[in-house]
Enzyme design. Sequence first.
Site, PDB file in Angstrom:
ATOM      1  N   CYS A 362       0.814  -1.219   0.000  1.00 37.58           N
ATOM      2  CA  CYS A 362       0.000   0.000   0.000  1.00 37.58           C
ATOM      3  C   CYS A 362       0.845   1.265   0.000  1.00 37.58           C
ATOM      4  O   CYS A 362       0.461   2.274  -0.591  1.00 37.58           O
ATOM      5  CB  CYS A 362      -0.972  -0.001   1.174  1.00 37.58           C
ATOM      6  SG  CYS A 362      -0.185  -0.129   2.790  1.00 37.58           S
ATOM      7  N   HIS A 618      -1.674   1.232   7.258  1.00 41.27           N
ATOM      8  CA  HIS A 618      -2.218   1.109   5.907  1.00 41.27           C
ATOM      9  C   HIS A 618      -2.295   2.485   5.254  1.00 41.27           C
ATOM     10  O   HIS A 618      -2.905   3.408   5.790  1.00 41.27           O
ATOM     11  CB  HIS A 618      -3.608   0.471   5.943  1.00 41.27           C
ATOM     12  CG  HIS A 618      -4.238   0.337   4.600  1.00 41.27           C
ATOM     13  ND1 HIS A 618      -3.670  -0.419   3.588  1.00 41.27           N
ATOM     14  CD2 HIS A 618      -5.370   0.876   4.069  1.00 41.27           C
ATOM     15  CE1 HIS A 618      -4.434  -0.346   2.511  1.00 41.27           C
ATOM     16  NE2 HIS A 618      -5.465   0.442   2.769  1.00 41.27           N
TER      17      HIS A 618
END
Length: 710
Positions: A362, A618
């Site tokens: 990510c 994330h």
Amino acid sequence: MELRSVAGLNEKFFIVIRGKSRKGFSRGCIGRVEADLQPRGELTGLLYTGAGGPKSGGTVRRDDTYPLTRHQAQLLIFISSPSKRLELLCNPQLFSAICDLSQDDLVVVKYKKGHLPGLVKNLMQIGNKENKDDLHMLGFEVEFVDNDHKLSSKKPAPLPLFSAADIIQVVPSHAVPLGLHWKDGQCQSREAVTRINSMPIIKSRTRQESENHTEQSAIQRQSSIQSLATLELGSMVEVVSNSGITVYGVIRWLGVPGGKTDKFAGIELDYEVKGCSDGSYVGQRYFTCEERKALFVPMTKCSPDGRFLRSSSGRETLQLIKTPPVPIFEDCEEDAAPLPEAEVLSLLVGRMKGIQGHINSCYLDATLFSLFSSSVTLDNIYQRPADTEQAITRTLRKIVNRLRRQGFVPAESVMNFRKQLGCDTFRTEEKDPEELITVLFQKVLCMEPLLKIRSREETSQGAYTFQIFLEKEQMGQMPTVQQLLDTSCLSGGLKFDEMPSCLMVQMPRFGNKYKMFSHIIPSAELDVTDLLYNSPRECFICGHLAEYECLQCLPDSKLQPGRIKQYCTTCNSQVHAHPSRQAHCPKALAVPDGVDADTPVPRHKMQLFAVLCIQTSHYVSFVKYGPDTHSWLFFDSMADRFGDDQHGYNIPEIKACPELGDLLSQSEEELARLNPSQAPELVRRLLCDSSMFLYQNPANPLSKPNHRQP
């Protein structure tokens, strides 16, 4: 021993995650809280350097630490390298799985120069616990799947011991590959595996569940036979050895190799296996991959990957989870231009849009999308003459072209780029965007540093990003990016030698919980006029040419706190005649020669074009795709998932986010009264989780002359 240690309810351990060495504590060291000095924001604690009792004590800032349970502390302290401890901590999903390991869970561990699968057999204590203050180390005994692909049952020597940092993958017992048959929670192969009772099986299943699994396995095999005809390049498959051990991989080549008559598949395996190649078979190369990961077998031995077979509607009928079809991409010599504002929503917005995430990617997905999806300023920086272009630069160019032409980049393309970056940790581990940006611009794009920063009039230094450093007490509860940048530069005596083409500003934070400010207000424009070295500046009071600058005036509540204060000679004397400012030490500015005192000073401003955000390790991003105030997108490369956490694939998603334009259109006075809890969901996420703000100077885009030679 039990899997988890029983400790006192009041025990609090921690690991230092940032900051300079302070009274015995440095990054990566582990301690136990003795006292929490709330008003000062500090902890006093005891420092552990290994097994046994604490060796020393000291103080550390609470915001520079991360809390641990005793069990977590014991697993981490067995990792000898402080940096490896922090790397594992930055992968919370893996670390959590390691903390919950049960006997006979399947893991993949680093071993010598490769990776090997094995079963966890015991949790070992290192060191003798003599008193309550002792902290012993914990490691895992692992029984390998041997080179003949069967579980070793003979134990002529003690099983190898591994730390938590040696484990790169965890497969719980309930998700074991189909080649291993389970009965009543025990793993059965050709030879029985003896259970070691010191590590109880937490996730063991009932007999009925085991019988259901056996029945499902039969259905899966039947489904695999029926689906054999559908296998093609890119299909995920499994191959079961004669001893019943299953290996998994992706088909990279199909055909009849020399000397054979049957159709074969060339498979790139998930991890290294002794005896496999790098894509060659009997001296002939058919594809290229890492050493010991290429397996060539007849097609009749291949089955669709059984990990992606799931029950539907609560019945035992199983169907294959198929990755959505990806359009074939035919790259051409002409590079795709940034999408016109009117075409962005139709091409990019939706599910399976943007860059597909895979294995902690990510940070890379969000950064590439922010830099290249729509930015005009960064449009041509990945282009180089064909005769000098590196292979990795061509790979990047294909990713950008595919994103702009099709609106979707499959995970395989980005994984190939990660491999070409050359560092093993870029391939499988999550990194910070600033690490990637430095490698990207320096090694891949071969560009000079984007910033030239001068410290207290010394020789300027190059940098690709700008990190905010300041004390929390210097700012209000909800600062703007402009205030953070101004305060950080003045506090550190920093100036930019020239107007940047691109300025990427890192916020003062670490992860999700350990950030200096709970909310940060984005500045739609950054005014860097007063941060340029040897550039004319106007007096804060009268607007004439400024000759002095005062750091102590920065937080003055009577002089617009947070704004840089520079004065002409007259105003400098008058402002500092006030009793509260007589102790200030204004600094003389470098005034350019030949500038008239009454000449208007032009303002130098940069425009916000993207924001990287992080929540619980994330990364996602917000990107401006056109000149309209409301032209904002939100991108998440792992917004959803098809299949469970161990298997399946990620579903990227792009959403239109016009509400961000409404926020950025507000005045400073309105923003100061903003209540983040009442903001729209995506706006609230940006305010709380911002990690890096990206600004561009449209009047001076990055261009080929800025390239340096590789």
